[in-house]
Enzyme design. Sequence first.
Site, PDB file in Angstrom:
ATOM      1  N   GLY A 149       0.819  -1.206   0.000  1.00 18.74           N
ATOM      2  CA  GLY A 149       0.000   0.000   0.000  1.00 18.74           C
ATOM      3  C   GLY A 149       0.850   1.251   0.000  1.00 18.74           C
ATOM      4  CG  ASN A 150      -0.323   4.660  -1.562  1.00 14.17           C
ATOM      5  OD1 ASN A 150      -1.023   5.501  -1.014  1.00 14.17           O
ATOM      6  ND2 ASN A 150      -0.731   3.971  -2.616  1.00 14.17           N
TER       7      ASN A 150
END
Length: 409
Positions: A209-210
């Site tokens: 993810g980020n």
Amino acid sequence: MVEKPKVVLGVSGGIAAYKACELLRRLTESGHDVRVVPTEASLHFVGAATWSALSGNPVSTEVWDSVHEVPHVRIGQHADLVVVAPATADMLAKAAHGLADDLLTNTLLTARCPVLFAPAMHTEMWEHPATQENVATLRRRGAVVLEPAVGRLTGVDTGKGRFPDPVEIFETCRRVLARGVAEPDLTGRHVVISAGGTREPLDPVRYLGNRSSGKQGYALARTALARGARVTLIEANTGLPDPAGADIVRVGTAVQLREAVLKAAADADAVVMAAAVADFRPETYATGKIKKQDGQEPAPVALVRNPDILAEVAGGGTGARLRPGQVVVGFAAETDDVLANGRKKLQRKGCDLLVVNEVGERKTFGSEENEAVVLATDGAETPVPYGPKETLADVVWDLVVPRLGPESA
Ligand code: CTP
């Protein structure tokens, strides 16, 4: 002493009238002088005593009280904002046709300030062509009419027609008031905004993810709504409250985001890709949790490229827009050589505008503020100093509006 902004809260006869009490509280507590004008029918749901006590102002439904003060003209004339919440199908019809058979409908005819409607009704009533035409008429005349939310309705049924969260309606009131008498310049426009960060699953419990919070995308949605746009907000993993009036599409991965964006963009006037999209996803997805093996190093994770959604919509590389005339805006998060990389990216992606900002451990992600430069294909650069994400959002719309083509029917 600075005079408090004057808000008229019109309440029409729907069960959501009780939720308007929360809206009233927010308005009064944030320093607005609120005059509640309920319809007779709405008093079946919330009594005049409640409105009077919460607003600190007299409450009347019809024009025959305090006639010497000419309330049917004065209340509308002196208002800085009229918000009708909830607005029933009947109220929208009356307002669209200019009927004036009670105090609220008279007020709507005399008001020269911004007017905001927050409709709430059953799905069938909302979707009926009569209601839809009335809504279109009101929007054409400059009113901001929020789309109702989707969810549980009065009975056991669910669908579109739910009264949006009063806290979010309050936020829209604040924005519409701040714009003053400026015409809602996105009326009749459909804008698509992606927000948040994609998550690319490795197994049922893990993902790549980020750190994108989605706040900039939500600020874009909220400001567009206050400027009269129909907004499709495609959100990836934000957990943020739904802005009042937006159609929300929830996605998880980049592939799902692409599908949702392409679908919504088909009839959109503008697409703003504020989401942080993972460039790569794991090549394989383990259907069971990946376990560590005693004495063994972890297996490397093979990645494959995700589609570049912005380039696809904007025609980067091919020069062919998915929808000719559509304004396409990208975001670029950069850590080094911010402007130089931004200029290259603007060209590569093929979009009209690119909002370039510097990101880092403590910069931008999750914060309420942002600082950016908006690059345009004609070489223009618009610096936006450090400030609320809403301010940057309004600058983006200021730059989008003059680039929009003629309105489609
Ligand atoms: N974007 C997209 N699809 C992707 C990757 C990014 O649509 N697969 C969009 C983002 O929503 C953003 C813009 O492209 O509007 C730029 O994102 P960014 O991550 O800065 O660019 P990248 O294409 O990933 O470029 P690089 O990795 O070279 O920085």
